[in-house]
Design a protein around this motif. Structure first.
Motif, PDB file in Angstrom:
ATOM      1  N   THR A 158      -5.083  17.579  -6.083  1.00 17.67           N
ATOM      2  CA  THR A 158      -3.981  16.641  -6.315  1.00 17.67           C
ATOM      3  C   THR A 158      -3.980  15.561  -5.233  1.00 17.67           C
ATOM      4  OG1 THR A 158      -2.649  18.407  -7.296  1.00 17.67           O
ATOM      5  CG2 THR A 158      -1.493  16.417  -6.582  1.00 17.67           C
ATOM      6  N   LEU A 159      -3.844  14.313  -5.654  1.00 16.38           N
ATOM      7  CA  LEU A 159      -3.810  13.216  -4.688  1.00 16.38           C
ATOM      8  C   LEU A 159      -2.495  13.240  -3.923  1.00 16.38           C
ATOM      9  CD1 LEU A 159      -5.380  10.198  -6.628  1.00 16.38           C
ATOM     10  CD2 LEU A 159      -6.412  11.565  -4.806  1.00 16.38           C
ATOM     11  N   GLU A 160      -2.596  13.197  -2.607  1.00 14.06           N
ATOM     12  CA  GLU A 160      -1.424  13.196  -1.739  1.00 14.06           C
ATOM     13  C   GLU A 160      -1.410  11.919  -0.904  1.00 14.06           C
ATOM     14  OE1 GLU A 160      -0.286  17.618  -0.483  1.00 14.06           O
ATOM     15  OE2 GLU A 160      -2.243  17.009   0.270  1.00 14.06           O
ATOM     16  N   THR A 161      -0.210  11.438  -0.640  1.00 16.94           N
ATOM     17  CA  THR A 161      -0.048  10.262   0.212  1.00 16.94           C
ATOM     18  C   THR A 161       0.016  10.712   1.663  1.00 16.94           C
ATOM     19  OG1 THR A 161       1.154   9.097  -1.525  1.00 16.94           O
ATOM     20  CG2 THR A 161       1.381   8.255   0.713  1.00 16.94           C
ATOM     21  N   LYS A 162      -0.892  10.189   2.469  1.00 16.78           N
ATOM     22  CA  LYS A 162      -0.963  10.558   3.879  1.00 16.78           C
ATOM     23  C   LYS A 162      -0.792   9.315   4.749  1.00 16.78           C
ATOM     24  CE  LYS A 162      -2.221  14.937   3.250  1.00 16.78           C
ATOM     25  NZ  LYS A 162      -1.427  16.092   3.738  1.00 16.78           N
ATOM     26  N   PRO A 163      -0.045   9.447   5.848  1.00 17.56           N
ATOM     27  CA  PRO A 163       0.064   8.295   6.755  1.00 17.56           C
ATOM     28  C   PRO A 163      -1.234   8.070   7.511  1.00 17.56           C
ATOM     29  CG  PRO A 163       1.187  10.202   7.679  1.00 17.56           C
ATOM     30  CD  PRO A 163       0.760  10.594   6.295  1.00 17.56           C
ATOM     31  N   VAL A 164      -1.525   6.816   7.794  1.00 22.42           N
ATOM     32  CA  VAL A 164      -2.685   6.493   8.620  1.00 22.42           C
ATOM     33  C   VAL A 164      -2.440   7.032  10.022  1.00 22.42           C
ATOM     34  CG1 VAL A 164      -4.042   4.617   9.616  1.00 22.42           C
ATOM     35  CG2 VAL A 164      -3.244   4.459   7.255  1.00 22.42           C
ATOM     36  N   LYS A 165      -3.365   7.825  10.529  1.00 25.77           N
ATOM     37  CA  LYS A 165      -3.152   8.503  11.807  1.00 25.77           C
ATOM     38  C   LYS A 165      -3.169   7.536  12.984  1.00 25.77           C
ATOM     39  CE  LYS A 165      -4.972  12.992  10.303  1.00 25.77           C
ATOM     40  NZ  LYS A 165      -5.972  14.062  10.560  1.00 25.77           N
ATOM     41  N   SER A 166      -4.014   6.524  12.913  1.00 22.92           N
ATOM     42  CA  SER A 166      -4.135   5.585  14.026  1.00 22.92           C
ATOM     43  C   SER A 166      -4.042   4.160  13.491  1.00 22.92           C
ATOM     44  CB  SER A 166      -5.467   5.794  14.760  1.00 22.92           C
ATOM     45  OG  SER A 166      -5.631   4.835  15.788  1.00 22.92           O
ATOM     46  N   VAL A 167      -2.939   3.492  13.808  1.00 25.95           N
ATOM     47  CA  VAL A 167      -2.767   2.097  13.396  1.00 25.95           C
ATOM     48  C   VAL A 167      -3.332   1.220  14.509  1.00 25.95           C
ATOM     49  CG1 VAL A 167      -1.115   0.308  12.761  1.00 25.95           C
ATOM     50  CG2 VAL A 167      -0.731   2.668  12.039  1.00 25.95           C
ATOM     51  N   ASN A 168      -4.537   0.729  14.301  1.00 26.81           N
ATOM     52  CA  ASN A 168      -5.222  -0.082  15.300  1.00 26.81           C
ATOM     53  C   ASN A 168      -5.483  -1.475  14.735  1.00 26.81           C
ATOM     54  OD1 ASN A 168      -7.260   0.417  13.445  1.00 26.81           O
ATOM     55  ND2 ASN A 168      -8.197   2.025  14.694  1.00 26.81           N
ATOM     56  N   GLN A 169      -6.289  -2.247  15.442  1.00 28.80           N
ATOM     57  CA  GLN A 169      -6.567  -3.610  14.996  1.00 28.80           C
ATOM     58  C   GLN A 169      -7.279  -3.637  13.649  1.00 28.80           C
ATOM     59  OE1 GLN A 169      -8.547  -6.056  17.882  1.00 28.80           O
ATOM     60  NE2 GLN A 169      -6.738  -6.260  19.173  1.00 28.80           N
ATOM     61  N   ILE A 170      -8.097  -2.645  13.391  1.00 33.60           N
ATOM     62  CA  ILE A 170      -8.791  -2.597  12.100  1.00 33.60           C
ATOM     63  C   ILE A 170      -7.780  -2.457  10.967  1.00 33.60           C
ATOM     64  CG2 ILE A 170     -10.426  -1.280  10.704  1.00 33.60           C
ATOM     65  CD1 ILE A 170     -11.854  -0.486  13.282  1.00 33.60           C
ATOM     66  N   ALA A 171      -6.797  -1.569  11.162  1.00 33.00           N
ATOM     67  CA  ALA A 171      -5.791  -1.340  10.121  1.00 33.00           C
ATOM     68  C   ALA A 171      -4.881  -2.554   9.948  1.00 33.00           C
ATOM     69  CB  ALA A 171      -4.969  -0.100  10.461  1.00 33.00           C
ATOM     70  N   THR A 172      -4.424  -3.141  11.056  1.00 29.38           N
ATOM     71  CA  THR A 172      -3.519  -4.288  10.941  1.00 29.38           C
ATOM     72  C   THR A 172      -4.250  -5.514  10.395  1.00 29.38           C
ATOM     73  OG1 THR A 172      -3.942  -4.830  13.275  1.00 29.38           O
ATOM     74  CG2 THR A 172      -2.007  -3.508  12.779  1.00 29.38           C
ATOM     75  N   ARG A 173      -5.498  -5.706  10.787  1.00 35.48           N
ATOM     76  CA  ARG A 173      -6.269  -6.836  10.254  1.00 35.48           C
ATOM     77  C   ARG A 173      -6.420  -6.716   8.745  1.00 35.48           C
ATOM     78  NH1 ARG A 173     -10.703  -5.861  12.532  1.00 35.48           N
ATOM     79  NH2 ARG A 173     -10.466  -7.124  14.426  1.00 35.48           N
ATOM     80  N   ALA A 174      -6.769  -5.518   8.284  1.00 33.68           N
ATOM     81  CA  ALA A 174      -6.919  -5.302   6.845  1.00 33.68           C
ATOM     82  C   ALA A 174      -5.594  -5.505   6.120  1.00 33.68           C
ATOM     83  CB  ALA A 174      -7.464  -3.896   6.595  1.00 33.68           C
ATOM     84  N   MET A 175      -4.505  -5.049   6.728  1.00 29.37           N
ATOM     85  CA  MET A 175      -3.194  -5.202   6.105  1.00 29.37           C
ATOM     86  C   MET A 175      -2.814  -6.679   5.984  1.00 29.37           C
ATOM     87  SD  MET A 175      -0.635  -3.477   4.816  1.00 29.37           S
ATOM     88  CE  MET A 175      -0.686  -1.809   5.490  1.00 29.37           C
ATOM     89  N   MET A 176      -3.069  -7.447   7.015  1.00 31.30           N
ATOM     90  CA  MET A 176      -2.690  -8.857   6.999  1.00 31.30           C
ATOM     91  C   MET A 176      -3.548  -9.663   6.032  1.00 31.30           C
ATOM     92  SD  MET A 176      -1.927  -9.427  11.062  1.00 31.30           S
ATOM     93  CE  MET A 176      -1.292 -11.082  10.849  1.00 31.30           C
ATOM     94  N   ILE A 177      -4.829  -9.357   5.980  1.00 32.53           N
ATOM     95  CA  ILE A 177      -5.725 -10.116   5.107  1.00 32.53           C
ATOM     96  C   ILE A 177      -5.551  -9.716   3.645  1.00 32.53           C
ATOM     97  CG2 ILE A 177      -8.156 -10.515   4.535  1.00 32.53           C
ATOM     98  CD1 ILE A 177      -8.781 -10.340   7.525  1.00 32.53           C
ATOM     99  N   ASN A 178      -5.420  -8.422   3.390  1.00 28.67           N
ATOM    100  CA  ASN A 178      -5.403  -7.933   2.007  1.00 28.67           C
ATOM    101  C   ASN A 178      -4.014  -7.864   1.394  1.00 28.67           C
ATOM    102  OD1 ASN A 178      -8.213  -7.520   2.213  1.00 28.67           O
ATOM    103  ND2 ASN A 178      -7.915  -5.458   3.040  1.00 28.67           N
ATOM    104  N   MET A 179      -2.968  -7.789   2.231  1.00 28.01           N
ATOM    105  CA  MET A 179      -1.616  -7.634   1.703  1.00 28.01           C
ATOM    106  C   MET A 179      -0.698  -8.796   2.073  1.00 28.01           C
ATOM    107  SD  MET A 179      -1.930  -4.753   0.097  1.00 28.01           S
ATOM    108  CE  MET A 179      -0.249  -4.308  -0.271  1.00 28.01           C
ATOM    109  N   LEU A 180      -0.679  -9.168   3.360  1.00 25.24           N
ATOM    110  CA  LEU A 180       0.276 -10.180   3.809  1.00 25.24           C
ATOM    111  C   LEU A 180      -0.047 -11.563   3.255  1.00 25.24           C
ATOM    112  CD1 LEU A 180       2.678 -11.044   5.516  1.00 25.24           C
ATOM    113  CD2 LEU A 180       1.135 -11.249   7.478  1.00 25.24           C
TER     114      LEU A 180
END
Length: 344
Positions: A158-180
């Protein structure tokens, strides 16, 4: 201050009875005060805060009528942890109503998600109708993973929603480019020609700079130019989200009482959508009044959050869209900053 934390200690210090102290509180001779722990501000940080506020004032209005920019081309972003529940939750019960019993695996490991939120200043037409609510989006740092084994809650796979364990520059960069960026392009009001959007963020290590190589490949798109700007260090009072909008969302989440992490994610997004644009608009007004306090205190944060009766002014039709800064404070801070800069 340690002997003023409760009525009994205060009564003992004043050599009065607790009932007398309570009557003084009811008469407003004495008052309770919650003293927040504020970030330490160095001299350099004070100068930076003053300079940051001065740059929010329109150049042509200085020195005779200093007025803040409308800030309609600014987006504030920030990240926040949202917890599934609080360790202690206050509720009001009837006299004979049983007390609710809440349980959890651990008081120190309450499930939580980190979200990135982006807001701009709402827009209103001449008739008072909201043209743009300013809510660009709230994005969870999560991923989906298949359950490795069967449990009482779900079967294997079963697919479960998991929090990202480490929010680093890679995660924030991807969030800003792909979502923001797509969210801004989708929701921003139509414009003619090139539109420059200033994205204000704090100085967290996980945030990228404008010079980031990958960001440089995406910061210009479809008539938009996105410019990353850092707010002053140790200055949560310079960010719309820290200034009050996060608190509004948090209060709505606790009313929903989510039970699972999936419910928490939905509750955060629902609370974000349910908040009235006026709430966000009022925080933008507060930011300008906070700027005045920063100037009055020469960049320090030793001030009380200003309350300027925005609701009353709005009902009277006197709520300004752009706040004026005190002339004396602008002149003194400009001179003080120039002298400090010359001595560096």
């Amino acid at each position: 201050m340690g002997d003023r934390t409760c009525i009994i200690d205060l009564a003992r210090m004043l050599n009065l009875s607790p009932s007398t102290v309570w009557r003084l509180i009811k008469r407003k001779v004495l008052k309770a005060h919650s003293s927040p722990l504020c970030p330490g501000i160095s001299e350099t940080c004070k100068m930076t805060r003053m300079r940051w506020v001065l740059r929010l004032i329109m150049d042509y209005s200085i020195p005779h009528d200093p007025t803040y920019y409308g800030m309609f081309d600014v987006v504030h972003i920030d990240e926040k942890w949202f917890y599934l529940t609080q360790k202690s939750q206050r509720v009001y019960l009837a006299n004979n109503e049983p007390k609710p019993h809440r349980i959890g695996k651990s008081r120190t490991k309450i499930p939580k998600f980190m979200f990135m939120e982006a807001v701009a200043r709402p827009r209103w037409d001449d008739d008072g109708n909201c043209e743009f609510d300013g809510k660009l989006g709230i994005f969870p740092f999560t991923n989906s993973a298949a359950a490795k084994r069967t449990s009482k809650n779900r079967v294997k796979g079963t697919l479960e929603t998991k929090p990202v364990k480490s929010v680093n520059q890679i995660a924030t960069r991807a969030m800003m480019i792909n979502m923001l960026i797509p969210a801004i392009k989708e929701k921003w009001l139509p414009h003619v020609g090139e539109k420059v959007i200033y994205i204000i963020q704090d100085n967290a290590k996980a945030h990228i700079m404008q010079s980031d190589p990958e960001w440089q490949q995406h910061y210009k798109q479809d008539g938009f130019t996105f410019v990353l700007t850092q707010q002053p260090a140790n200055s949560p009072d310079c960010n719309i989200l820290d200034l009050g909008f996060f608190r509004s969302i948090q209060s709505l989440i606790h009313k929903k009482m989510p039970k699972t992490v999936e419910d928490l994610s939905g509750a955060v997004i629902d609370a974000y959508k349910e908040l009235h644009p006026k709430t966000l608009s009022n925080v933008w007004m507060t930011l300008q009044y906070v700027g005045n306090e920063i100037l009055k205190h020469k960049g320090d944060n030793n001030y009380q959050l200003p309350h300027n009766k925005k609701k009353i002014l709005e009902d009277e039709g006197n709520l300004p869209e752009q706040v004026k800064a005190p002339i004396w404070a602008v002149n003194e801070c400009t001179q003080l900053y120039d002298e400090w800069k010359a001595n560096q």
